[in-house]
Design an enzyme around this catalytic site. Structure first.
Site, PDB file in Angstrom:
ATOM      1  N   PHE A  41       0.835  -1.065   0.033  1.00 55.95           N
ATOM      2  CA  PHE A  41       0.033   0.117   0.069  1.00 55.95           C
ATOM      3  C   PHE A  41       0.911   1.257  -0.005  1.00 55.95           C
ATOM      4  O   PHE A  41       1.849   1.312   0.765  1.00 55.95           O
ATOM      5  CB  PHE A  41      -0.828  -0.046   1.379  1.00 55.95           C
ATOM      6  CG  PHE A  41      -1.995  -0.987   1.265  1.00 55.95           C
ATOM      7  CD1 PHE A  41      -3.334  -0.706   0.925  1.00 55.95           C
ATOM      8  CD2 PHE A  41      -1.735  -2.212   1.903  1.00 55.95           C
ATOM      9  CE1 PHE A  41      -4.231  -1.499   0.873  1.00 55.95           C
ATOM     10  CE2 PHE A  41      -2.885  -3.087   1.939  1.00 55.95           C
ATOM     11  CZ  PHE A  41      -4.098  -2.982   1.700  1.00 55.95           C
ATOM     12  N   ASP A  42       0.427   2.185  -0.845  1.00 54.41           N
ATOM     13  CA  ASP A  42       0.980   3.627  -0.719  1.00 54.41           C
ATOM     14  C   ASP A  42       0.202   3.972   0.739  1.00 54.41           C
ATOM     15  O   ASP A  42      -0.524   3.445   1.309  1.00 54.41           O
ATOM     16  CB  ASP A  42       0.435   4.649  -1.782  1.00 54.41           C
ATOM     17  CG  ASP A  42       0.773   5.802  -1.489  1.00 54.41           C
ATOM     18  OD1 ASP A  42       2.076   6.203  -1.078  1.00 54.41           O
ATOM     19  OD2 ASP A  42       0.075   6.721  -1.752  1.00 54.41           O
TER      20      ASP A  42
END
Length: 254
Positions: A41-42
């Site tokens: 995930f960003d």
């Protein structure tokens, strides 16, 4: 130079100085998506930066401080990739705030600056995050961050948002002294998980990051909370939606 030119220049500069092999970007098929074992995930599909911007605009109403600050913040990361003059994201954020204040002719007092900067250490999760992560974890998927934020920023926000224990890897691009969309940044996921590209789904919050990850070769999902059009960079994410709940549904259908 506009935003798309920044992304193209930054990616090209990083690729030319790297031995990382970047494959041709192809759309993942449903069968390929079933190979996913990890999600990288960003930060911002998980953390809501809205209170930072609300704080900035509350301190200095009507002048557009948050927009100027946020825009310059990411442009500085791309410029530093392209020029190969790295400083970490905390310094980039502080430099962007200085530029925004100068551009808008604002006198930001030291106490105000400290409060604005520290707001990036106290982010909360979006409301859909906890139930989505719990659902995805039940399916056996393993999670990491892969973010431009510094390790301090990531760990502080994980604790503040009550997300301890969800993320197996906390990958900050500070560890490789560059920023996304440089290939070296996305390579961190492969190295951390000892996995193949097709086994890692990258989840982006920005269209340029979704494009960068897709060009690197990751299956990619875009959490498009701002409901923006896709970037014109020659690739599209494999899926997109407005929340992490949409991601859960997407993975359940593929």
């Amino acid at each position: 130079m506009d935003r798309r030119e920044f992304v193209t220049l930054a990616a090209g500069s990083a690729a030319s100085s790297s031995l990382i092999r970047v494959p041709n970007a192809l759309a993942a098929t449903p069968k390929a998506m079933s190979a996913i074992k990890f999600i990288a995930f960003d930060a911002f599909p998980i953390f809501d930066p809205g209170p930072v911007f609300a704080l900035a605009d509350g301190m200095f109403p009507g002048v557009g401080l948050s927009n100027q600050w946020r825009t310059r913040q990411f442009e500085y990361t791309w410029l530093r990739v392209a020029s190969q003059h790295y400083v970490d994201f905390w310094q980039v954020t502080d430099d962007a705030l200085t530029f925004a204040a100068n551009a808008l002719k604002l006198n930001i007092l030291p106490a105000q600056r400290t409060r604005l900067m520290n707001a990036y250490l106290e982010l909360q999760a979006w409301p859909d995050v906890l139930p989505a992560l719990a659902s995805l974890r039940k399916s056996g998927l393993r999670f990491s961050f892969l973010s431009n934020l510094t390790p301090r920023m990531l760990h502080s926000n994980i604790k503040h948002a009550g997300l301890d224990g969800f993320f197996e890897q906390i990958l900050s691009t500070d560890q490789v002294k560059t920023y996304k969309p440089a290939p070296q940044a996305y390579q961190m996921g492969l190295d951390a998980f000892k996995a193949k590209r097709e086994e890692i789904l990258f989840v982006a919050s920005a269209g340029w990051d979704a494009a960068g990850a897709k060009l690197f070769g990751y299956p990619t999902y875009w959490v498009n909370r701002q409901k923006l059009p896709a970037e014109e960079l020659g690739v599209l994410p494999d899926g997109s939606g407005n929340t992490l709940s949409d991601l859960v549904q997407f993975l359940g259908e593929t």
